[in-house]
Design an enzyme around this catalytic site. Structure first.
Site, PDB file in Angstrom:
ATOM      1  N   ARG A   1       2.924 -87.800  35.767  1.00  0.00           N
ATOM      2  CA  ARG A   1       2.341 -87.207  36.969  1.00  0.00           C
ATOM      3  C   ARG A   1       1.645 -85.885  36.670  1.00  0.00           C
ATOM      4  O   ARG A   1       0.676 -85.518  37.346  1.00  0.00           O
ATOM      5  CB  ARG A   1       3.422 -86.976  38.025  1.00  0.00           C
ATOM      6  CG  ARG A   1       3.859 -88.237  38.740  1.00  0.00           C
ATOM      7  CD  ARG A   1       4.929 -87.927  39.769  1.00  0.00           C
ATOM      8  NE  ARG A   1       5.259 -89.125  40.536  1.00  0.00           N
ATOM      9  CZ  ARG A   1       6.324 -89.218  41.336  1.00  0.00           C
ATOM     10  NH1 ARG A   1       7.152 -88.192  41.468  1.00  0.00           N
ATOM     11  NH2 ARG A   1       6.568 -90.344  41.989  1.00  0.00           N
TER      12      ARG A   1
ATOM     13  N   GLU B   1       3.130 -97.076  34.111  1.00  0.00           N
ATOM     14  CA  GLU B   1       3.419 -98.130  35.079  1.00  0.00           C
ATOM     15  C   GLU B   1       3.907 -99.404  34.394  1.00  0.00           C
ATOM     16  O   GLU B   1       4.790-100.100  34.904  1.00  0.00           O
ATOM     17  CB  GLU B   1       2.189 -98.426  35.941  1.00  0.00           C
ATOM     18  CG  GLU B   1       1.822 -97.309  36.910  1.00  0.00           C
ATOM     19  CD  GLU B   1       2.890 -97.060  37.957  1.00  0.00           C
ATOM     20  OE1 GLU B   1       3.775 -97.906  38.145  1.00  0.00           O
ATOM     21  OE2 GLU B   1       2.829 -95.991  38.598  1.00  0.00           O
TER      22      GLU B   1
ATOM     23  N   GLN C   1      10.655-103.090  35.652  1.00  0.00           N
ATOM     24  CA  GLN C   1      12.014-103.555  35.310  1.00  0.00           C
ATOM     25  C   GLN C   1      12.836-102.495  34.575  1.00  0.00           C
ATOM     26  O   GLN C   1      13.847-102.821  33.949  1.00  0.00           O
ATOM     27  CB  GLN C   1      11.956-104.828  34.439  1.00  0.00           C
ATOM     28  CG  GLN C   1      11.094-105.938  34.981  1.00  0.00           C
ATOM     29  CD  GLN C   1      11.702-106.623  36.179  1.00  0.00           C
ATOM     30  OE1 GLN C   1      12.911-106.624  36.347  1.00  0.00           O
ATOM     31  NE2 GLN C   1      10.873-107.204  37.020  1.00  0.00           N
TER      32      GLN C   1
ATOM     33  N   LEU D   1      13.184-101.252  25.298  1.00  0.00           N
ATOM     34  CA  LEU D   1      12.674-101.350  26.666  1.00  0.00           C
ATOM     35  C   LEU D   1      12.718-102.784  27.199  1.00  0.00           C
ATOM     36  O   LEU D   1      12.695-103.002  28.403  1.00  0.00           O
ATOM     37  CB  LEU D   1      11.222-100.842  26.738  1.00  0.00           C
ATOM     38  CG  LEU D   1      11.035 -99.341  26.921  1.00  0.00           C
ATOM     39  CD1 LEU D   1       9.553 -98.980  26.861  1.00  0.00           C
ATOM     40  CD2 LEU D   1      11.626 -98.864  28.239  1.00  0.00           C
TER      41      LEU D   1
ATOM     42  N   TYR E   1       0.060-104.750  41.771  1.00  0.00           N
ATOM     43  CA  TYR E   1       0.685-103.431  41.889  1.00  0.00           C
ATOM     44  C   TYR E   1       0.130-102.463  40.848  1.00  0.00           C
ATOM     45  O   TYR E   1      -0.284-101.336  41.173  1.00  0.00           O
ATOM     46  CB  TYR E   1       2.206-103.523  41.745  1.00  0.00           C
ATOM     47  CG  TYR E   1       2.796-102.169  41.474  1.00  0.00           C
ATOM     48  CD1 TYR E   1       2.877-101.224  42.496  1.00  0.00           C
ATOM     49  CD2 TYR E   1       3.189-101.793  40.193  1.00  0.00           C
ATOM     50  CE1 TYR E   1       3.359 -99.951  42.250  1.00  0.00           C
ATOM     51  CE2 TYR E   1       3.665-100.525  39.940  1.00  0.00           C
ATOM     52  CZ  TYR E   1       3.748 -99.597  40.980  1.00  0.00           C
ATOM     53  OH  TYR E   1       4.198 -98.338  40.729  1.00  0.00           O
TER      54      TYR E   1
ATOM     55  N   ASP F   1       5.086-102.130  45.267  1.00  0.00           N
ATOM     56  CA  ASP F   1       6.128-102.627  44.372  1.00  0.00           C
ATOM     57  C   ASP F   1       7.386-102.912  45.190  1.00  0.00           C
ATOM     58  O   ASP F   1       7.367-102.901  46.422  1.00  0.00           O
ATOM     59  CB  ASP F   1       6.398-101.620  43.252  1.00  0.00           C
ATOM     60  CG  ASP F   1       7.000-100.310  43.762  1.00  0.00           C
ATOM     61  OD1 ASP F   1       7.092-100.115  45.005  1.00  0.00           O
ATOM     62  OD2 ASP F   1       7.385 -99.468  42.923  1.00  0.00           O
TER      63      ASP F   1
ATOM     64  N   CYS G   1      15.096 -94.151  50.326  1.00  0.00           N
ATOM     65  CA  CYS G   1      15.259 -95.479  50.944  1.00  0.00           C
ATOM     66  C   CYS G   1      15.793 -96.443  49.889  1.00  0.00           C
ATOM     67  O   CYS G   1      15.145 -97.412  49.499  1.00  0.00           O
ATOM     68  CB  CYS G   1      13.910 -95.941  51.504  1.00  0.00           C
ATOM     69  SG  CYS G   1      14.033 -97.278  52.713  1.00  0.00           S
TER      70      CYS G   1
ATOM     71  N   CYS H   1      11.222 -95.323  61.985  1.00  0.00           N
ATOM     72  CA  CYS H   1      11.822 -96.488  61.331  1.00  0.00           C
ATOM     73  C   CYS H   1      12.596 -97.346  62.332  1.00  0.00           C
ATOM     74  O   CYS H   1      13.655 -96.947  62.837  1.00  0.00           O
ATOM     75  CB  CYS H   1      12.745 -96.027  60.211  1.00  0.00           C
ATOM     76  SG  CYS H   1      13.519 -97.388  59.317  1.00  0.00           S
TER      77      CYS H   1
END
Length: 347
Positions: free
Chosen positions: A26, A38, A43, A81, A121, A139, A193, A210
């Site tokens: 970022r 990304e 996963q 990974l 995505y 996603d 969330c 919400c």
């Protein structure tokens, strides 16, 4: 209450601006860095990716460097990974980008979507975050947020639900900050969330919008279609030593863990007598067999239950490649399924 609507945009952006996680990709969101991050994050937990991302960028800082890299280099950087098709697609895409786009990612959603390993995505994330294009990046986190906002009991694995969610968020994208809105939604799903019935609704900047919260359903949403049971396979994994060397073999180019190096293994859980007989028939000169601690590894569709055996040989076995423990550590990408057995070399 309004669910997924334009009313959520400004509260999310204000919340994101007030404080979000400091992540290395970022701080410098170039197209290459966003793309690599990304793909790594698929996963995989954010905290696990941090170190991998930094090492990757130090070794392969741009698309031409990745395109020119040997397979042993980029698979070693990826070691641990998992889902190694991701890194092979990264390399394939880098080669294609050098051939067709001058070694740069195109600022075009459809062209990004055409790259190997890039789905809707990832294309949306790169397009919006790196290029400022007003396209959504939906996603699992965003699907969960949407289901709760709308109090929607449609399984989020449903293709129609995913399509509708992308269309609805596409209509909300601000022309000046699409990447920040996408990242605020991802951030909300990752930190507030939360999945598995544990949303932190009191910390949510859009709680007042919400429907799932107001109807008391946030903790039970979203629904998912039942998963198929994983196939269980029993295997006998061999840590083969000949003198100071360790025996490896390369997996087939297609299928599970395609093309990676592995500890040799056999189907089933074999007794010491059965194993010695099989290895002798294979032409191995076995000096010693010792049991290792068993282990289990879970892939997406299959689960390995592994008995480990330390095999000491008098002479190198046919069809194996023998390397030093240092070479194994530094130059060969070994899937994490075998990590516990290799760890005895470090004792």
């Amino acid at each position: 209450m309004s669910g997924v609507s334009k009313a959520i945009v400004q509260p999310l952006l204000d919340w994101y601006d007030a404080g979000h996680r400091d992540l290395p990709w970022r701080s410098e969101p170039t197209p290459y860095r966003v793309w690599v991050s990304e793909i790594m994050l698929q996963q995989t937990r954010v905290e696990a990716v941090r170190g991998y991302f930094s090492r990757w960028m130090n070794a392969l800082p741009n698309i031409p460097a990745l395109a020119a890299a040997d397979e042993a280099v980029y698979t070693k950087l990826w070691e641990g990974l998992g889902y190694y098709s991701r890194v092979r697609n990264l390399h394939r895409a880098a080669v294609l980008l050098c051939e067709q786009y001058g070694g740069e990612l195109p600022a075009d959603y459809d062209k990004l979507l055409s790259l190997p390993g890039v789905g809707e995505y990832t294309a949306g994330a790169v397009a919006s975050i790196a290029f400022g294009l007003p396209v959504p990046a939906v996603d699992g986190n965003v699907l969960r947020v949407a289901a709760r906002l709308d109090n929607d009991f449609t399984p989020i694995t449903d293709a129609k639900f995913k399509k509708q969610t992308r269309e609805r968020f596409a209509a909300l994208m601000p022309s000046d900050r699409p990447g920040d809105l996408n990242q605020s939604l991802m951030e909300l799903g990752a930190t507030v969330c939360l999945p598995n019935g544990a949303p932190r609704c009191d910390d949510c900047p859009i709680q007042h919008l919400c429907e799932g919260f107001h109807r008391g359903n946030a903790a039970v949403l979203p629904l998912r279609a039942a998963k198929k049971a994983r196939r269980v396979e029993n295997r006998t994994v061999l840590l083969v030593r000949c003198g100071e060397l360790v025996g490896l073999r390369q997996r087939p180019k297609k299928g599970l863990l395609a093309g990676l190096w592995e500890l040799p293994s056999l189907d089933g859980h074999l007794s010491p007598d059965e194993l010695r007989a099989v290895l002798t028939e294979m032409g191995w000169s076995v000096r010693k067999l010792l049991s290792l601690r068993p282990d289990k590894h879970i892939f997406t569709h299959v689960e390995w239950h592994m008995n480990g055996v330390y095999v000491e040989l008098d002479a190198p076995a046919p069809a194996l490649t023998f390397v030093t423990p240092a070479e194994l550590r530094d130059a060969y990408a070994l899937p994490s399924a075998f990590r516990s057995f290799v760890s005895v070399l470090e004792d």
